[in-house]
Design an enzyme around this catalytic site. Structure first.
Site, PDB file in Angstrom:
ATOM      1  N   VAL A 235       0.887  -1.164   0.000  1.00 53.85           N
ATOM      2  CA  VAL A 235       0.000   0.000   0.000  1.00 53.85           C
ATOM      3  C   VAL A 235       0.922   1.210   0.000  1.00 53.85           C
ATOM      4  O   VAL A 235       1.921   1.242   0.731  1.00 53.85           O
ATOM      5  CB  VAL A 235      -0.924  -0.009   1.239  1.00 53.85           C
TER       6      VAL A 235
ATOM      7  N   GLU B   1      -4.341  -1.733  -8.199  1.00 54.80           N
ATOM      8  CA  GLU B   1      -3.575  -1.914  -9.439  1.00 54.80           C
ATOM      9  C   GLU B   1      -2.915  -3.281  -9.394  1.00 54.80           C
ATOM     10  O   GLU B   1      -2.162  -3.579  -8.461  1.00 54.80           O
ATOM     11  CB  GLU B   1      -2.492  -0.835  -9.586  1.00 54.80           C
TER      12      GLU B   1
HETATM   13  P1  GTP Z   1       2.151   5.810 -12.804  1.00 52.58           P
HETATM   14  O1  GTP Z   1       2.961   4.699 -12.249  1.00 52.58           O
HETATM   15  O2  GTP Z   1       1.312   6.399 -11.744  1.00 52.58           O
HETATM   16  O3  GTP Z   1       2.978   6.780 -13.556  1.00 52.58           O
HETATM   17  O4  GTP Z   1       1.031   5.210 -13.743  1.00 52.58           O
HETATM   18  P2  GTP Z   1       0.813   5.292 -15.331  1.00 52.58           P
HETATM   19  O5  GTP Z   1      -0.457   5.952 -15.588  1.00 52.58           O
HETATM   20  O6  GTP Z   1       2.051   5.776 -16.022  1.00 52.58           O
HETATM   21  O7  GTP Z   1       0.562   3.767 -15.587  1.00 52.58           O
HETATM   22  P3  GTP Z   1       1.498   2.659 -16.175  1.00 52.58           P
HETATM   23  O8  GTP Z   1       0.563   1.532 -16.426  1.00 52.58           O
HETATM   24  O9  GTP Z   1       2.336   3.154 -17.283  1.00 52.58           O
HETATM   25  O10 GTP Z   1       2.499   2.296 -14.976  1.00 52.58           O
HETATM   26  C1  GTP Z   1       2.099   1.868 -13.719  1.00 52.58           C
HETATM   27  C2  GTP Z   1       3.217   1.148 -12.996  1.00 52.58           C
HETATM   28  O11 GTP Z   1       3.829   0.163 -13.840  1.00 52.58           O
HETATM   29  C3  GTP Z   1       4.401   1.968 -12.532  1.00 52.58           C
HETATM   30  O12 GTP Z   1       4.157   2.582 -11.311  1.00 52.58           O
HETATM   31  C4  GTP Z   1       5.515   0.918 -12.441  1.00 52.58           C
HETATM   32  O13 GTP Z   1       5.353   0.105 -11.278  1.00 52.58           O
HETATM   33  C5  GTP Z   1       5.217   0.054 -13.629  1.00 52.58           C
HETATM   34  N1  GTP Z   1       5.931   0.516 -14.833  1.00 52.58           N
HETATM   35  C6  GTP Z   1       5.401   1.205 -15.855  1.00 52.58           C
HETATM   36  N2  GTP Z   1       6.318   1.473 -16.781  1.00 52.58           N
HETATM   37  C7  GTP Z   1       7.469   0.937 -16.353  1.00 52.58           C
HETATM   38  C8  GTP Z   1       8.807   0.893 -16.891  1.00 52.58           C
HETATM   39  O14 GTP Z   1       9.116   1.403 -17.955  1.00 52.58           O
HETATM   40  N3  GTP Z   1       9.748   0.256 -16.137  1.00 52.58           N
HETATM   41  C9  GTP Z   1       9.466  -0.336 -14.951  1.00 52.58           C
HETATM   42  N4  GTP Z   1      10.465  -0.935 -14.296  1.00 52.58           N
HETATM   43  N5  GTP Z   1       8.230  -0.302 -14.425  1.00 52.58           N
HETATM   44  C10 GTP Z   1       7.237   0.322 -15.095  1.00 52.58           C
END
Ligand code: GTP
Ligand code: MG
Length: 223
Positions: free
Chosen positions: A64, A159
């Site tokens: 969390v 998520e």
């Molecule tokens: P945020 O994480 O809040 O920026 O969400 P978002 O709207 O960009 O959603 P997205 O589905 O792109 O990413 C959500 C989560 O996925 C992130 O917090 C990371 O845990 C993971 N993630 C996304 N992109 C990457 C990446 O390029 N590399 C890695 N290691 N993790 C990623």
């Protein structure tokens, strides 16, 4: 104003004082939602093992979001400073990560989880079929599930990230590199990471083929 200035701002201090209790409650509700999802995943894992005699899930992790990282995201995203806006605007307060051995299992787990009657699918992003430009692969599902409190059900967002061991290995290294360079990753490392993502994808394909072959093969008889 940078984040430190903003956090020291009197209106921000007043906001933090006001939001402390609602935020703690919100985090508790999200922990309950994580617990619900973990129970669902554990049931799926055990039933799958019973039916197919193999375990599709290698590891399940959860967390969390802490108060500082919630506030950090609120500031970064310019989210309105109210509990309602935070609840609606930050969809990864509750996070569950499921690591599977094989690609087929990632989809299978996602499909069974999202088909459940008390699970509402908010969004699904398939970064396995459509990887990010850096090579990141994973299934991302934003789900809403009810948490049953004394006051009644509270729909809560979780998520869920589902990926293979190879994808997870790659993502954790990429994450470390990204943080070390604060996002400004040198070009040669970006290229190496991109290559490594392809090697990981190849490994996933080969392991899946091997697994299929072994599952359908008839073992030699003893006589
Ligand atoms: P945020 O994480 O809040 O920026 O969400 P978002 O709207 O960009 O959603 P997205 O589905 O792109 O990413 C959500 C989560 O996925 C992130 O917090 C990371 O845990 C993971 N993630 C996304 N992109 C990457 C990446 O390029 N590399 C890695 N290691 N993790 C990623
Ligand atoms: Mg992101």
């Amino acid at each position: 104003m940078d984040d430190a200035d903003r956090l020291a701002d009197p209106s921000m201090i007043e906001f933090i004082r006001r939001i402390r209790d609602p935020l703690a409650r919100m985090q508790m509700e999200h922990q309950f939602a994580v617990d619900e999802v973990l129970t669902k995943v554990s049931i799926l894992r055990r039933e799958f093992l019973h039916l197919h005699r193999y375990n599709p899930i290698e590891h399940v992790g959860s967390r969390v979001k802490s108060t500082p990282s919630i506030l950090d995201k609120v500031l970064r995203r310019g989210i309105e400073l109210s509990p309602e806006a935070i609840r609606a605007g930050i969809t990864d307060i509750a996070g569950v990560r499921i690591t599977c051995s094989f690609i087929a299992d990632t989809y299978r787990i996602l499909d069974t989880l999202t088909a459940q009657a008390d699970v509402r699918v908010v969004t699904i992003k398939d970064y396995i079929a459509d990887p990010k430009p850096n090579g990141y692969k994973s299934l991302h599902a934003i789900l809403e599930i009810p948490v049953f409190l004394t006051t009644g059900p509270v729909p809560t967002i979780v998520e869920v990230q589902i990926r293979t061991i190879a994808m997870d290995f790659w993502a954790s290294l990429e994450h470390k590199i990204y943080y070390k360079y604060e996002g400004a990753v040198p070009a040669h490392l970006t290229a190496d990471l991109s290559d490594a993502a392809e090697v990981a994808a190849q490994l996933d394909r080969r392991m899946e083929h091997l697994h299929q072959e072994v599952r359908t093969a008839t073992p030699p008889s003893d006589d």
